[in-house]
Design an enzyme around this catalytic site. Structure first.
Site, PDB file in Angstrom:
ATOM      1  N   GLU A 273      18.588   9.052   2.096  1.00 54.29           N
ATOM      2  CA  GLU A 273      17.457  10.295   2.409  1.00 54.29           C
ATOM      3  C   GLU A 273      15.559   9.502   2.290  1.00 54.29           C
ATOM      4  O   GLU A 273      15.192   9.795   1.378  1.00 54.29           O
ATOM      5  CB  GLU A 273      17.485  10.362   0.906  1.00 54.29           C
ATOM      6  CG  GLU A 273      18.908  11.386  -0.059  1.00 54.29           C
ATOM      7  CD  GLU A 273      18.832  11.510  -1.780  1.00 54.29           C
ATOM      8  OE1 GLU A 273      17.757  11.213  -1.966  1.00 54.29           O
ATOM      9  OE2 GLU A 273      19.662  12.049  -1.599  1.00 54.29           O
ATOM     10  N   PRO A 274      16.747   9.082   3.754  1.00 53.96           N
ATOM     11  CA  PRO A 274      15.031   8.748   4.217  1.00 53.96           C
ATOM     12  C   PRO A 274      14.138   9.832   4.761  1.00 53.96           C
ATOM     13  O   PRO A 274      14.274  11.015   4.710  1.00 53.96           O
ATOM     14  CB  PRO A 274      15.290   7.867   5.612  1.00 53.96           C
ATOM     15  CG  PRO A 274      15.784   8.658   6.260  1.00 53.96           C
ATOM     16  CD  PRO A 274      16.986   8.598   4.823  1.00 53.96           C
ATOM     17  N   GLY A 275      12.778  10.054   4.150  1.00 46.63           N
ATOM     18  CA  GLY A 275      11.918  10.322   4.723  1.00 46.63           C
ATOM     19  C   GLY A 275      11.094  10.358   5.276  1.00 46.63           C
ATOM     20  O   GLY A 275      10.765  10.458   6.407  1.00 46.63           O
ATOM     21  N   ARG A 276       9.853   9.904   4.752  1.00 46.20           N
ATOM     22  CA  ARG A 276       8.356   8.702   5.307  1.00 46.20           C
ATOM     23  C   ARG A 276       9.765   8.076   7.128  1.00 46.20           C
ATOM     24  O   ARG A 276       8.494   8.058   8.058  1.00 46.20           O
ATOM     25  CB  ARG A 276       7.955   8.190   4.415  1.00 46.20           C
ATOM     26  CG  ARG A 276       6.872   7.100   5.586  1.00 46.20           C
ATOM     27  CD  ARG A 276       6.089   6.526   4.164  1.00 46.20           C
ATOM     28  NE  ARG A 276       6.178   6.399   3.075  1.00 46.20           N
ATOM     29  CZ  ARG A 276       5.312   6.899   2.490  1.00 46.20           C
ATOM     30  NH1 ARG A 276       4.518   7.057   2.673  1.00 46.20           N
ATOM     31  NH2 ARG A 276       5.213   7.370   0.989  1.00 46.20           N
ATOM     32  N   TYR A 316      -3.711   8.213  -2.978  1.00 43.32           N
ATOM     33  CA  TYR A 316      -3.169   6.943  -3.002  1.00 43.32           C
ATOM     34  C   TYR A 316      -4.353   6.004  -2.102  1.00 43.32           C
ATOM     35  O   TYR A 316      -3.905   4.203  -1.880  1.00 43.32           O
ATOM     36  CB  TYR A 316      -2.045   7.059  -2.449  1.00 43.32           C
ATOM     37  CG  TYR A 316      -1.288   8.350  -2.518  1.00 43.32           C
ATOM     38  CD1 TYR A 316       0.164   8.242  -3.377  1.00 43.32           C
ATOM     39  CD2 TYR A 316      -0.148   8.674  -0.755  1.00 43.32           C
ATOM     40  CE1 TYR A 316       0.750   9.309  -3.476  1.00 43.32           C
ATOM     41  CE2 TYR A 316       0.641   9.329  -1.082  1.00 43.32           C
ATOM     42  CZ  TYR A 316       0.853  10.071  -2.403  1.00 43.32           C
ATOM     43  OH  TYR A 316       2.208  10.565  -2.401  1.00 43.32           O
ATOM     44  N   CYS A 342     -16.587  19.044  -0.256  1.00 45.86           N
ATOM     45  CA  CYS A 342     -17.420  18.800  -0.522  1.00 45.86           C
ATOM     46  C   CYS A 342     -16.466  17.910  -1.526  1.00 45.86           C
ATOM     47  O   CYS A 342     -16.895  19.379  -3.040  1.00 45.86           O
ATOM     48  CB  CYS A 342     -17.733  20.360  -1.300  1.00 45.86           C
ATOM     49  SG  CYS A 342     -18.754  20.778   0.326  1.00 45.86           S
ATOM     50  N   TYR A 371       4.360  13.576   4.820  1.00 49.80           N
ATOM     51  CA  TYR A 371       2.883  13.448   3.702  1.00 49.80           C
ATOM     52  C   TYR A 371       1.873  13.813   4.448  1.00 49.80           C
ATOM     53  O   TYR A 371       0.831  13.451   3.183  1.00 49.80           O
ATOM     54  CB  TYR A 371       3.464  12.255   2.978  1.00 49.80           C
ATOM     55  CG  TYR A 371       5.222  11.965   2.134  1.00 49.80           C
ATOM     56  CD1 TYR A 371       5.490  12.772   0.925  1.00 49.80           C
ATOM     57  CD2 TYR A 371       5.568  10.787   2.357  1.00 49.80           C
ATOM     58  CE1 TYR A 371       6.685  12.732   0.510  1.00 49.80           C
ATOM     59  CE2 TYR A 371       7.110  11.032   2.071  1.00 49.80           C
ATOM     60  CZ  TYR A 371       7.520  11.676   1.172  1.00 49.80           C
ATOM     61  OH  TYR A 371       8.522  11.352   1.334  1.00 49.80           O
TER      62      TYR A 371
END
Ligand SMILES: *Cc1c(COP(=O)(O)O)cnc(C)c1O
Length: 418
Positions: A273-276, A316, A342, A371
């Protein structure tokens, strides 16, 4: 690795000059390379060719229906975590039989929708969820397929917000407790166990934590198959890391070489399940420098994109490369690159050495394909950026820039205030 590069002084995506995109669409704007996206998918497909496999792209990493469509056309399945993502998947023309549905908090409505659409399986994260899936499937007079998400208790060595496979995590079940979930499946009339799943974290640059997990999963799967002989899939999740700055992540081939022998031992079909890995380096965020503000202690480059557009540095402490869209001989300055929001957390880089930008010049924030837009918000009532997809020498808007009207859509002033 990706298709963003300088052609003499000008930064391009495939054969498109990024300046041209900014000129016609404005800034801030996300620019995705179709070629990079699909190349990354194909890298995985080749690396896993030695085993029966399915690559389920993680929709939460980059959710635009054009991105999903590009990968679905390559044969990708999808990993979803909400009813909204299921809607996106279907809108993009995905085959529901290649969709897996994860997440600790699926609602009854989401479960019912996914069953009606005929997804491949739910990744079950608790006994309560299993009971609800059984009940909903029963009321629809059908059987729902499930995998149990296992928390193998390994440390993937990434940022603490990106770890999901430690004992203390809210995700998955420990192996000792998972057996009884598989036994419970056998006692329920409307669920069938089809798989075993794990997902240990994100931006993992080394195959070792996967190997460590699989060494536990192999004997576990033997016992599970005895309880539920219908189990066919071993889903090892996503999390494979990419280059943001100076990382040297394992390649798809490195991962495959390390994990396939263990996967073969289980005799199960593999799901990843790769995303990045697929989307991360397939996108950039283009912003415009508004002001260069010099104070006695610091220099700030203030740009027209903010943490509402790209929150990873704030959330992060992530580091993204930032490059000029037109390269010129310039003095170098050390500056914080910040947005207009702000909040003191609204920064893209701190104490970064860059060629001094002038007001109006464009900067590209690299590694913004995953992301980034999918985590964007309207904080400070800022319309969300446009998204563009490049294909060879052409580009097309795949999400219009939001308008002020979009910001107040659905809002109303109650009668007692009129
Ligand atoms: C987020 C997520 C993924 C994708 O993670 P990446 O680090 O983007 O590869 C895969 N599976 C599940 C269950 C997830 O929650």
């Amino acid at each position: 690795m990706h298709d963003f590069y300088y052609k003499s002084r000008r930064f391009c995506c495939e054969s498109v000059d990024v300046t041209e995109v900014a000129r016609s669409i404005g800034t801030p704007v996300y620019v995705y390379s179709h070629k990079t996206l699909t190349d990354h998918y194909k890298k995985w497909d080749r690396a896993l060719s030695g085993v029966e496999h399915m690559i389920c792209f993680s929709v939460k990493s980059s959710s635009n229906i054009a991105v999903i469509r590009a990968l679905v056309r390559c044969g990708a399945g999808l990993d979803i975590v909400s009813g909204g993502e299921l809607f996106r998947a279907l809108t993009a023309g995905a085959d529901p039989a290649k969709v897996v549905f994860a997440g600790v908090g699926k609602t009854e409505e989401e479960i019912a929708l996914a069953i009606k659409e005929g997804i491949l399986m739910f990744t079950v994260e608790s006994m309560g969820e299993l009971e609800l899936i059984n009940k909903v499937a029963g009321s629809l007079s059908t059987e729902a397929r499930i995998a149990v998400r296992i928390n193998p208790d390994v440390d993937p060595g990434t940022h603490k917000y990106l770890k999901t496979g430690k004992k203390q995590s809210k995700f998955g079940l420990e192996m000792e407790n998972a057996y009884e979930v598989y036994e419970a499946v056998n006692a329920m009339p409307n669920v069938a166990a089809k798989g075993i799943q794990m997902h240990i974290g994100s931006q993992i640059t080394d195959a070792a934590p996967y190997v460590e997990s699989l060494e536990k999963m192999v004997p576990f799967s033997e016992r599970v198959k005895k309880i539920c002989p219908g189990v066919e899939y071993l889903d090892i999740g996503g999390g494979m890391g990419i280059v943001y700055t100076n990382e040297t992540p394992a390649t798809a081939d490195d991962f495959a070489k390390a994990v396939l022998p263990l996967v073969k031992e289980t005799g199960l079909k593999l799901i990843v399940e790769p995303g990045r890995f697929i989307a991360g380096n397939a996108g950039i965020l283009v912003v415009k420098a508004l002001y260069v503000k010099r104070t006695p202690s610091k220099t700030f480059v203030i740009v027209d994109g903010g943490m509402n557009d790209l929150i990873r540095p704030a959330l992060y402490g992530a580091r993204h490369e930032i490059v000029p869209v037109v390269r010129e001989e310039r003095e170098t300055i050390t500056a914080d690159i910040v947005g207009p929001v702000c909040e003191s957390g609204d920064f893209f880089a701190r104490e970064r050495e860059i060629p001094a930008p002038r007001s109006g010049e464009l900067l590209a924030i690299m590694g913004a394909g995953a992301y980034c837009f999918s985590m964007s918000s309207n904080y400070n009532s800022r319309p969300r950026a446009a998204e563009v997809m490049v294909h060879g020498g052409e580009f097309e808007v795949v999400r219009k820039r939001e308008t002020y009207e979009d910001l107040v859509r659905g809002e109303s002033v109650p009668d007692f205030l009129l």
